[in-house]
Design a protein around this motif. Structure first.
Motif: not given
Ligand SMILES: Cc1ncc(COP(=O)(O)OP(=O)(O)O)c(N)n1
Ligand SMILES: Cc1ncsc1CCOP(=O)(O)O
Ligand SMILES: [Mg+2]
Length: 217
Positions: A69-77, A79-81, A92-103
């Motif tokens: 469907y040419d839609a963007l798929f997002v996984v919540n919470d 990173p391994r999945l 991600v939110g406050a209880e998840d991995a921090p964005p800098a670490a994910l980047r």
């Protein structure tokens, strides 16, 4: 991938295990996409270990469906999945991995969305840490997350003026209240119940999508 944040626009549907149990899970997700959802998030609060098989299967299926469907798929919470199924985006939110670490982990291979609740300074910080979009809310009472703190719509106006990233609004959004959030500066409306609690999921998604046609550019 990072830099594709122009994709953060329109109806952002979020899955819910209770509103879309197997075996109707995929059919309801597809109905939302048929109705015009441009972004689909896999949000499953099951156990990452004991529910790993189901989560992997559902996330993989949604990734393929979104591509159709040419839609963007997002996984919540999770990173391994996200990595396991090759998701193009992670939220991600406050209880998840921090964005800098994910980047640091993913480089620019993935788009990262960050929950900022009612805090514009938090969103500015997320922007400097590599976020591709920021999300605010809950703006209205949320049937899916009743404990979520409420946020004033004014936050969107302030964020719009101060942050040069796409802005997502979430929390209790319906076809009756969504336009006010778009007018205040939201680029995308993230919705669970307003789409997936409806008997006619496709129709509900279509009506929420239509709210964006009247948007001032
Ligand atoms: C688009 C979007 N915005 C906000 C959230 C909430 O994220 P978080 O605060 O991490 O809470 P959970 O969804 O994990 O319960 C979201 N998922 N998506
Ligand atoms: C994940 C999340 N974060 C704030 S409200 C919410 C749930 C949104 O679901 P609904 O659209 O049913 O209010
Ligand atoms: Mg989270």
């Amino acid at each position: 991938m990072a830099g594709d944040n122009h994709l953060i626009s329109g109806l952002y549907a979020i899955t819910d295990a209770h509103l879309m149990p197997e075996p109707v899970f995929l059919a309801r997700a597809e109905a939302a996409l048929r109705g015009g959802a441009r972004i689909l998030q896999y949000r499953d609060k099951g156990d990452a270990v004991t529910d790993a098989r189901r989560r992997r299967m559902q996330a993989g299926a949604l990734r393929e469906l979104c591509a159709q469907y040419d839609a963007l798929f997002v996984v919540n919470d999770d990173p391994r999945l996200a990595q396991a199924v090759g998701a193009p985006a992670l939220h991600v939110g406050a209880e998840d991995a921090p964005p800098a670490a994910l980047r640091a982990q993913f480089g620019r291979a993935i788009l990262i969305g960050v929950s900022c609740y009612g805090s514009v300074p938090q969103a500015q910080e997320a922007a400097t840490r590599g976020a591709d979009y920021v999300a605010f809310g809950s703006f209205f009472a949320s049937p899916s997350k009743p404990q979520a703190p409420m946020v004033s719509v004014d936050v969107l106006t302030v964020a719009r003026a101060m942050i040069d990233l796409p802005i997502v609004a979430i929390g209790g959004i319906t076809e009756a209240n969504g336009s006010a959030l778009i007018a205040a500066g939201a680029d995308a409306l993230a919705v669970i119940s307003g789409v997936f609690a409806a008997e006619d999921v496709e129709g509900a998604a279509r009506r929420l999508t239509a709210l964006f046609s009247n948007r001032k550019e």
